[in-house]
Design a protein around this motif. Structure first.
Motif, short mmCIF file in Angstrom:
data_model
loop_
_atom_site.label_atom_id
_atom_site.label_comp_id
_atom_site.label_asym_id
_atom_site.label_seq_id
_atom_site.Cartn_x
_atom_site.Cartn_y
_atom_site.Cartn_z
N MET A 105 0.83 -1.20 0.00
CA MET A 105 0.00 0.00 0.00
C MET A 105 0.87 1.26 0.00
SD MET A 105 -3.01 -1.27 -0.03
CE MET A 105 -3.86 0.31 0.11
N SER A 106 0.41 2.30 -0.70
CA SER A 106 1.14 3.56 -0.72
C SER A 106 0.16 4.72 -0.59
CB SER A 106 1.95 3.71 -2.01
OG SER A 106 1.09 3.80 -3.14
N LYS A 107 0.70 5.87 -0.24
CA LYS A 107 -0.10 7.11 -0.17
C LYS A 107 0.73 8.24 -0.78
CE LYS A 107 -2.91 8.11 3.24
NZ LYS A 107 -3.46 8.48 4.58
N ASP A 108 0.04 9.16 -1.44
CA ASP A 108 0.71 10.33 -1.99
C ASP A 108 1.58 10.97 -0.92
OD1 ASP A 108 0.74 12.69 -4.07
OD2 ASP A 108 0.29 13.58 -2.11
N PRO A 109 2.85 11.29 -1.24
CA PRO A 109 3.77 11.78 -0.20
C PRO A 109 3.34 13.06 0.49
CG PRO A 109 4.76 11.90 -2.40
CD PRO A 109 3.52 11.09 -2.53
N VAL A 110 2.65 13.94 -0.19
CA VAL A 110 2.18 15.16 0.48
C VAL A 110 1.13 14.79 1.53
CG1 VAL A 110 0.89 17.31 0.19
CG2 VAL A 110 2.72 16.73 -1.41
N ASN A 141 5.31 22.77 14.53
CA ASN A 141 4.24 22.74 13.55
C ASN A 141 4.64 21.82 12.41
OD1 ASN A 141 5.96 24.32 11.73
ND2 ASN A 141 5.46 26.05 13.08
N ILE A 142 3.75 21.64 11.46
CA ILE A 142 4.01 20.68 10.39
C ILE A 142 5.13 21.16 9.47
CG2 ILE A 142 2.29 21.60 8.78
CD1 ILE A 142 1.66 18.63 8.07
N SER A 143 5.31 22.48 9.32
CA SER A 143 6.40 22.98 8.49
C SER A 143 7.76 22.53 9.02
CB SER A 143 6.36 24.51 8.41
OG SER A 143 5.22 24.94 7.70
N GLY A 148 1.71 26.29 0.64
CA GLY A 148 2.16 26.00 -0.71
C GLY A 148 3.66 25.75 -0.77
N GLU A 149 4.41 26.51 0.03
CA GLU A 149 5.86 26.32 0.09
C GLU A 149 6.21 24.95 0.65
OE1 GLU A 149 9.80 28.33 2.23
OE2 GLU A 149 7.84 29.34 2.30
N ASP A 150 5.45 24.51 1.68
CA ASP A 150 5.67 23.18 2.24
C ASP A 150 5.44 22.09 1.20
OD1 ASP A 150 6.20 24.23 4.78
OD2 ASP A 150 4.11 24.08 5.41
N ASP A 196 5.54 22.30 -2.06
CA ASP A 196 6.60 22.34 -3.06
C ASP A 196 7.87 21.69 -2.53
OD1 ASP A 196 4.95 23.62 -4.84
OD2 ASP A 196 5.73 25.63 -4.40
N TRP A 197 8.18 21.93 -1.27
CA TRP A 197 9.38 21.34 -0.68
C TRP A 197 9.29 19.82 -0.65
CZ3 TRP A 197 11.02 18.20 3.24
CH2 TRP A 197 12.38 18.25 3.56
N ILE A 198 8.13 19.31 -0.23
CA ILE A 198 7.94 17.87 -0.20
C ILE A 198 8.11 17.28 -1.60
CG2 ILE A 198 6.26 16.01 0.17
CD1 ILE A 198 5.07 17.78 2.43
N ARG A 199 7.48 17.89 -2.59
CA ARG A 199 7.55 17.38 -3.95
C ARG A 199 9.00 17.33 -4.45
NH1 ARG A 199 3.07 14.56 -4.52
NH2 ARG A 199 1.16 15.79 -4.60
N ARG A 200 9.80 18.29 -4.06
CA ARG A 200 11.19 18.30 -4.50
C ARG A 200 12.00 17.18 -3.86
NH1 ARG A 200 10.60 23.93 -3.77
NH2 ARG A 200 11.81 23.86 -1.83
N GLN A 201 11.57 16.70 -2.72
CA GLN A 201 12.30 15.61 -2.04
C GLN A 201 11.92 14.23 -2.57
OE1 GLN A 201 14.55 17.19 -0.22
NE2 GLN A 201 13.29 19.00 -0.67
N VAL A 202 10.82 14.14 -3.27
CA VAL A 202 10.33 12.84 -3.75
C VAL A 202 11.23 12.33 -4.87
CG1 VAL A 202 8.43 11.68 -4.91
CG2 VAL A 202 7.95 13.32 -3.08
N ASP A 203 11.63 11.08 -4.77
CA ASP A 203 12.40 10.46 -5.85
C ASP A 203 11.48 10.26 -7.05
OD1 ASP A 203 13.44 8.26 -7.54
OD2 ASP A 203 15.01 8.13 -6.01
#
Length: 231
Positions: A70-75, A97-99, A203-205, A207-214
């Motif tokens: 099972m997987s979930k979208d990383p964001v 906080n989550i940031s 939105g910045e958070d 974008d940051w997560i998306r940049r870390q995704v392989d």
């Protein structure tokens, strides 16, 4: 979900191994499989379901055992992990906080029965996602008995997803009712969101997560870069 293959072994109440990161839908998948099919879902028989697969297993997973990853979208996973870690890992510092949480080192361990098991360190929660699924995607010995399923797809159409999985491995159906999600929550409890909840991602958070995704891992699992699940 992965394309159907040739492996199909008729068994009554087949054992099925379900794995995934924390918050990826393993518990709801277990509930659906055991309610609508003659299956017995196992999580930790060979190793821990939330852990990266070990380098070598002394007792290999039998080839007759289907594996559902099972997987979930990383964001969405980061958002869910923050609230879960607050509730279920109070001994850890998750940040103010989550940031902060999404950018901090992420410690993973099984605390069943107390905090006595090994801990595993990742640079941040998204790197846990990368490492976990990279290992499963590249474990060639189980490739013909392994299927990947996005939690988002299961939530949208559990009948289609689990019927396809059962057809691939010859699982016997319980009755004729279509698969539906359980009405109540399954799995460990998490406090509901409040008006003062600090789990909102900016939105910045995101974008940051998306940049870390392989990107190789994301594409293999069906998560195109920059897209929300299901689009």
């Amino acid at each position: 979900m992965s394309k159907p293959g040739a492996l199909s072994l008729p068994f009554t109440r087949r054992k099925v191994l379900v794995v995934g990161t924390f918050r990826s839908g393993t518990n709801v998948t277990q509930t659906c499989l055991e309610q609508y099919f003659h299956t017995r879902v196992v999580f930790n028989e060979w190793f821990w379901k939330h852990g990266v697969p070990p380098t070598e297993i002394k007792r290999p997973i039998p080839r007759k055992v289907p594996i559902l990853v099972m997987s979930k979208d990383p964001v969405e996973l980061n958002r869910s992990l923050y609230r879960f870690w607050q509730a279920r890992r109070p001994e850890l510092d998750v940040g103010r906080n989550i940031s902060e949480f999404i950018r901090r080192r992420f410690i993973v361990y099984d605390n069943t029965g107390g905090d006595s098991r090994p801990r595993y360190y990742f640079l941040h929660p998204t790197e846990y996602w990368n490492q976990f699924y990279f290992s499963w995607l590249n474990w060639k010995a189980v490739s013909d008995q392994r299927v990947f399923l996005r939690c988002e797809d299961l939530m949208r159409d559990p009948e289609e997803c689990l019927s396809a999985f059962s057809a691939r491995f010859g699982l016997q159906r319980r009755g004729a009712a279509p698969v539906s999600l359980p009405e109540g929550r399954v799995g460990p409890p998490v406090a509901p969101e409040t008006d003062t909840d600090e789990s909102g991602l900016s939105g910045e958070d995101i974008d940051w997560i998306r940049r870390q995704v392989d990107p190789e891992v994301a594409n293999a699992l069906g998560y195109a870069a920059g897209e929300q699940p299901g689009h």
